[in-house]
Design a protein around this motif. Structure first.
Motif, short mmCIF file in Angstrom:
data_model
loop_
_atom_site.label_atom_id
_atom_site.label_comp_id
_atom_site.label_asym_id
_atom_site.label_seq_id
_atom_site.Cartn_x
_atom_site.Cartn_y
_atom_site.Cartn_z
N TYR A 17 -3.18 -1.45 4.11
CA TYR A 17 -1.97 -1.84 4.82
C TYR A 17 -0.81 -0.98 4.34
O TYR A 17 -0.81 -0.51 3.20
CB TYR A 17 -1.65 -3.32 4.58
CG TYR A 17 -2.63 -4.27 5.24
CD1 TYR A 17 -2.49 -4.59 6.59
CD2 TYR A 17 -3.67 -4.83 4.53
CE1 TYR A 17 -3.38 -5.45 7.20
CE2 TYR A 17 -4.57 -5.70 5.13
CZ TYR A 17 -4.42 -6.00 6.47
OH TYR A 17 -5.31 -6.85 7.08
N VAL A 18 0.18 -0.80 5.19
CA VAL A 18 1.35 0.02 4.87
C VAL A 18 2.03 -0.42 3.56
O VAL A 18 2.32 0.43 2.71
CB VAL A 18 2.33 0.07 6.06
CG1 VAL A 18 3.66 0.71 5.68
CG2 VAL A 18 1.68 0.81 7.23
N PRO A 19 2.27 -1.73 3.33
CA PRO A 19 2.91 -2.12 2.06
C PRO A 19 2.07 -1.73 0.82
O PRO A 19 2.62 -1.37 -0.22
CB PRO A 19 3.04 -3.65 2.17
CG PRO A 19 3.05 -3.90 3.64
CD PRO A 19 2.13 -2.87 4.23
N ASP A 20 0.74 -1.77 0.95
CA ASP A 20 -0.13 -1.38 -0.17
C ASP A 20 0.01 0.11 -0.46
O ASP A 20 0.03 0.54 -1.61
CB ASP A 20 -1.59 -1.72 0.13
CG ASP A 20 -1.80 -3.22 0.30
OD1 ASP A 20 -1.06 -4.00 -0.34
OD2 ASP A 20 -2.70 -3.61 1.07
N ALA A 22 2.65 1.94 0.21
CA ALA A 22 3.98 2.12 -0.38
C ALA A 22 3.93 1.86 -1.88
O ALA A 22 4.49 2.62 -2.68
CB ALA A 22 4.99 1.19 0.30
N GLU A 23 3.23 0.80 -2.26
CA GLU A 23 3.10 0.47 -3.68
C GLU A 23 2.33 1.56 -4.43
O GLU A 23 2.72 1.98 -5.51
CB GLU A 23 2.40 -0.88 -3.83
CG GLU A 23 2.43 -1.42 -5.24
CD GLU A 23 1.84 -2.83 -5.30
OE1 GLU A 23 1.01 -3.05 -6.19
OE2 GLU A 23 2.21 -3.67 -4.46
N GLU A 28 9.24 3.27 -0.74
CA GLU A 28 9.57 2.14 0.13
C GLU A 28 8.63 2.13 1.34
O GLU A 28 8.13 3.18 1.75
CB GLU A 28 11.02 2.25 0.62
CG GLU A 28 12.06 2.17 -0.48
CD GLU A 28 12.13 0.80 -1.13
OE1 GLU A 28 11.94 -0.21 -0.42
OE2 GLU A 28 12.36 0.75 -2.35
N VAL A 29 8.43 0.95 1.91
CA VAL A 29 7.61 0.81 3.11
C VAL A 29 8.15 1.69 4.24
O VAL A 29 7.38 2.31 4.99
CB VAL A 29 7.55 -0.67 3.56
CG1 VAL A 29 6.93 -0.81 4.94
CG2 VAL A 29 6.76 -1.49 2.54
N THR A 30 9.47 1.81 4.33
CA THR A 30 10.07 2.64 5.37
C THR A 30 9.65 4.10 5.22
O THR A 30 9.52 4.81 6.22
CB THR A 30 11.61 2.53 5.36
OG1 THR A 30 12.08 2.81 4.04
CG2 THR A 30 12.07 1.16 5.79
N VAL A 32 6.72 5.17 4.07
CA VAL A 32 5.35 5.27 4.57
C VAL A 32 5.37 5.29 6.10
O VAL A 32 4.67 6.10 6.72
CB VAL A 32 4.46 4.11 4.05
CG1 VAL A 32 3.06 4.18 4.65
CG2 VAL A 32 4.39 4.15 2.52
N ARG A 33 6.20 4.44 6.69
CA ARG A 33 6.32 4.44 8.16
C ARG A 33 6.82 5.80 8.66
O ARG A 33 6.38 6.28 9.70
CB ARG A 33 7.25 3.32 8.62
CG ARG A 33 6.64 1.95 8.42
CD ARG A 33 7.51 0.87 9.05
NE ARG A 33 7.06 -0.45 8.71
CZ ARG A 33 6.00 -1.05 9.21
NH1 ARG A 33 5.26 -0.44 10.10
NH2 ARG A 33 5.65 -2.28 8.83
N GLN A 53 -2.62 -0.03 9.85
CA GLN A 53 -3.46 0.26 8.70
C GLN A 53 -3.83 1.74 8.70
O GLN A 53 -3.93 2.38 9.75
CB GLN A 53 -4.72 -0.60 8.73
CG GLN A 53 -4.43 -2.08 8.56
CD GLN A 53 -5.69 -2.91 8.56
OE1 GLN A 53 -6.67 -2.57 7.92
NE2 GLN A 53 -5.67 -4.00 9.30
#
Length: 121
Positions: A17-20, A22-23, A28-30, A32-33, A53
């Protein structure tokens, strides 16, 4: 699910997932987006929650796999859609051996890029 979704699901062994991501990349999640928007990563909407994903094979420890960004550019220039790129990257190629995604993870990006360039001929 469309036929291509089923096929990609069968080919790609693991997703993140995008938040994973980013971590893992410590961003930041932004960001990755933005990488997805810029074509440096491929993401598809999957699952019941229709969340973005990315194939896990595209991230190695704390970075995007070496050679992936350039390879995606070559494939895009060849006219591949994101789905076609995923299918090509995760379909076994006896001449490599393994899949192009595995070869990238094993630092054999030059071989993979050469094959991608040959697709345009």
């Amino acid at each position: 699910m469309t036929e291509i979704d089923v096929k990609i699901d069968a080919l790609v062994p693991a997703w993140l997932y995008v938040p994973d991501i980013a971590e893992m990349l410590d961003v930041e999640v932004t960001r990755v987006r933005q990488l997805i928007k810029e074509g440096q990563l491929i993401a598809v909407r999957r699952g019941e929650n229709n969340a973005l994903q990315v194939p896990a094979a595209f991230i190695q420890e704390d970075r995007i796999v070496k050679g992936l960004v350039g390879l995606l550019t070559v494939l895009r220039d060849d006219g591949f859609t994101d789905e076609e790129m995923l299918e090509w990257l995760f379909t076994p190629d006896e001449s490599l051996p393994g899949t192009p995604a595995q070869a990238l993870n094993e630092n054999r990006g030059t071989e993979v890029k050469r094959r991608a360039q040959a697709l345009a001929l």
